[in-house]
Design an enzyme around this catalytic site. Structure first.
Site, short mmCIF file in Angstrom:
data_model
loop_
_atom_site.label_atom_id
_atom_site.label_comp_id
_atom_site.label_asym_id
_atom_site.label_seq_id
_atom_site.Cartn_x
_atom_site.Cartn_y
_atom_site.Cartn_z
N ARG A 225 0.86 -1.19 0.00
CA ARG A 225 0.00 0.00 0.00
C ARG A 225 0.89 1.23 0.00
O ARG A 225 2.00 1.21 0.55
CB ARG A 225 -0.91 0.02 1.24
CG ARG A 225 -2.09 -0.91 1.16
CD ARG A 225 -3.12 -0.46 0.11
NE ARG A 225 -4.27 -1.34 0.03
CZ ARG A 225 -4.45 -2.29 -0.88
NH1 ARG A 225 -3.54 -2.51 -1.81
NH2 ARG A 225 -5.55 -3.03 -0.88
N HIS A 273 -1.33 0.87 -9.73
CA HIS A 273 -2.02 -0.09 -8.86
C HIS A 273 -2.58 -1.26 -9.68
O HIS A 273 -3.78 -1.54 -9.66
CB HIS A 273 -3.14 0.61 -8.06
CG HIS A 273 -3.55 -0.17 -6.83
ND1 HIS A 273 -3.91 0.42 -5.65
CD2 HIS A 273 -3.65 -1.51 -6.62
CE1 HIS A 273 -4.24 -0.51 -4.76
NE2 HIS A 273 -4.08 -1.70 -5.34
P1 NDP Z 1 -2.18 -11.87 4.04
O1 NDP Z 1 -3.09 -11.38 5.10
O2 NDP Z 1 -2.36 -13.24 3.49
O3 NDP Z 1 -0.66 -11.80 4.57
C1 NDP Z 1 -0.17 -10.71 5.26
C2 NDP Z 1 1.28 -11.00 5.66
O4 NDP Z 1 1.83 -9.82 6.25
C3 NDP Z 1 1.37 -12.11 6.72
O5 NDP Z 1 2.51 -12.89 6.49
C4 NDP Z 1 1.54 -11.32 8.02
O6 NDP Z 1 2.23 -11.99 9.05
C5 NDP Z 1 2.37 -10.14 7.53
N1 NDP Z 1 2.24 -9.01 8.45
C6 NDP Z 1 1.11 -8.35 8.83
N2 NDP Z 1 1.40 -7.42 9.74
C7 NDP Z 1 2.73 -7.50 9.97
C8 NDP Z 1 3.63 -6.84 10.84
N3 NDP Z 1 3.22 -5.87 11.68
N4 NDP Z 1 4.92 -7.20 10.82
C9 NDP Z 1 5.36 -8.19 10.01
N5 NDP Z 1 4.55 -8.87 9.16
C10 NDP Z 1 3.27 -8.54 9.15
O7 NDP Z 1 -2.23 -10.79 2.88
P2 NDP Z 1 -1.96 -11.00 1.31
O8 NDP Z 1 -0.65 -11.65 1.14
O9 NDP Z 1 -3.14 -11.62 0.66
O10 NDP Z 1 -1.93 -9.48 0.81
C11 NDP Z 1 -0.99 -8.58 1.33
C12 NDP Z 1 -1.27 -7.17 0.83
O11 NDP Z 1 -0.95 -7.05 -0.55
C13 NDP Z 1 -2.75 -6.73 0.88
O12 NDP Z 1 -3.13 -6.38 2.17
C14 NDP Z 1 -2.73 -5.55 -0.07
O13 NDP Z 1 -2.38 -4.38 0.64
C15 NDP Z 1 -1.62 -5.91 -1.06
N6 NDP Z 1 -2.16 -6.22 -2.39
C16 NDP Z 1 -1.84 -5.36 -3.40
C17 NDP Z 1 -2.29 -5.60 -4.66
C18 NDP Z 1 -1.88 -4.70 -5.79
O14 NDP Z 1 -2.38 -4.86 -6.90
N7 NDP Z 1 -0.95 -3.79 -5.57
C19 NDP Z 1 -3.14 -6.76 -4.98
C20 NDP Z 1 -3.40 -7.61 -3.84
C21 NDP Z 1 -2.92 -7.34 -2.59
P3 NDP Z 1 1.67 -13.37 9.68
O15 NDP Z 1 1.95 -14.41 8.61
O16 NDP Z 1 2.50 -13.56 10.89
O17 NDP Z 1 0.21 -13.16 9.92
C1 OXD Z 2 -6.08 -5.64 -3.38
C2 OXD Z 2 -5.61 -4.65 -4.33
O1 OXD Z 2 -5.97 -5.42 -2.17
O2 OXD Z 2 -5.94 -4.75 -5.53
O3 OXD Z 2 -6.58 -6.69 -3.82
O4 OXD Z 2 -4.86 -3.74 -3.95
#
Ligand code: NDP
Ligand code: OXD
Length: 310
Positions: A225, A273
């Site tokens: 983000r 994005h």
């Molecule tokens: P998940 O919820 O599956 O995974 C999140 C990961 O981040 C987990 O491994 C979690 O740790 C880790 N995490 C969360 N908080 C912290 C912290 N404070 N410190 C360290 N690690 C942390 O999310 P996704 O993988 O599905 O998606 C991640 C992000 O990608 C979305 O939230 C979105 O913002 C972004 N995204 C962007 C897109 C784009 O087109 N640019 C498309 C899709 C997603 P733990 O494993 O310990 O829970």
């Molecule tokens: C998502 C994104 O969160 O597109 O899926 O950013």
């Protein structure tokens, strides 16, 4: 008849209606603001809805996010605690992110940015070729997106490390977790990829201190983000040549304002994005599967932990 309210400023309601009804013909899909009787709505599928849309639905049973990230809702809306909030989980969304990360890592790894600039100057010069095993790539976030990208990079032979909130064990990936291990994770990292969710803990995490912990010449890829990044700190790190380059898919303000310095910075790659787009044809499977699970009294897939914020 089950009824779903669709509300998004950017996604196509027609494509979603078609994909949802292909899997559940009896589902009525209403498109905000044409809500009709608010009491009828059992499901809501939303992206950046106006703050009062969800609180006006007394019988909603599941709130779905159109994206994997849920900050668009948590930042603006108080969600009912007793209604499950489900984020998007779609193998095609994960696949798209894997492609984006691989593309940009390979581009930096094989100096394609420099070769493109050499071509503009008609310069014929070889740059050193590093083996992937000698290129350290760090993935912030080992969830659906991060784990997949890490596995794909490891399969190509890169030296991959990942950082998560809690401990994770993944074959061929060196794992770190928590704030205490963050600086050790960053040490020696040539390419840093941010795939974190935006929460109060991760807001501004790509900052001066983080960049200083990376070796000189490192590159950044942010597809998490925009608010993960302290923009001026990145500009300073690039302009002092501490960081070599950055690929940014997400921004504080989207669309990125035309006067923003990132657009014209020689070492910044901007994408709008698009790292991975939610495709109704595949994503509808996750929505309908969860509706059926609820109907059959089974547990839902992709429930957001409101306390944790992701
Ligand atoms: P998940 O919820 O599956 O995974 C999140 C990961 O981040 C987990 O491994 C979690 O740790 C880790 N995490 C969360 N908080 C912290 C912290 N404070 N410190 C360290 N690690 C942390 O999310 P996704 O993988 O599905 O998606 C991640 C992000 O990608 C979305 O939230 C979105 O913002 C972004 N995204 C962007 C897109 C784009 O087109 N640019 C498309 C899709 C997603 P733990 O494993 O310990 O829970
Ligand atoms: C998502 C994104 O969160 O597109 O899926 O950013």
């Amino acid at each position: 008849m089950p009824t779903l309210l669709f509300c998004s400023p950017t996604d196509s309601p027609d494509k979603w209606r078609k994909s949802l009804q292909a899997r559940m013909p009896e589902l009525e899909v209403r498109v905000w603001p044409a809500v009709g009787r608010h009491e009828d709505i059992e499901y809501a599928l939303v992206w950046q809805p106006p703050p009062d849309v969800l609180s006006a639905l007394p019988n909603v049973k599941i709130i779905f996010s159109l994206g994997a990230g849920v900050d668009h809702l948590l930042a603006t809306t108080v969600l009912p605690k007793d209604v499950p909030f489900v984020r998007m989980m779609d193998p095609a969304l994960t696949e798209g992110m894997g492609e984006y990360v691989l593309y940009h890592v390979l581009r930096y790894h094989r100096h394609m940015r420099e070769y493109a600039s050499q071509q503009r100057e008609r310069v014929w010069r070889e740059l050193s070729q590093v083996r992937p095993m000698d290129r350290r790539v760090g993935i912030m976030g080992l969830g659906a997106m991060g784990r997949d990208a890490a596995n794909k990079l490891a399969a190509l032979g890169f030296a991959v490390a990942g950082w998560s909130r809690g401990p994770r064990s993944i074959a061929h990936i060196e794992t770190y977790h928590g704030r205490d291990q963050f600086l050790s994770f960053l040490q020696d990292m040539h390419i840093l990829v941010c795939l974190l969710p935006l929460t109060p803990e991760t807001d501004g995490i790509l900052n001066r201190e983080t960049f200083s912990a990376l070796p000189r010449g490192a590159c950044l890829i942010n597809a998490g983000r925009g608010r993960h990044l302290v923009e001026q700190d990145l500009l300073d790190a690039l302009d002092s040549n501490h960081l070599a380059a950055a690929t940014l898919d997400v921004f504080h303000s989207e669309p990125l304002p035309t006067e923003h310095p990132f657009w014209s910075h020689p070492n910044v790659t901007v994408t709008p994005h698009i790292a991975s787009l939610t495709n109704p044809a595949t994503a509808a499977i996750h929505v309908i599967d969860n509706i059926r699970r609820l109907e059959q009294g089974e547990s839902l897939v992709g429930i957001v932990d409101l306390e944790r914020g992701y």
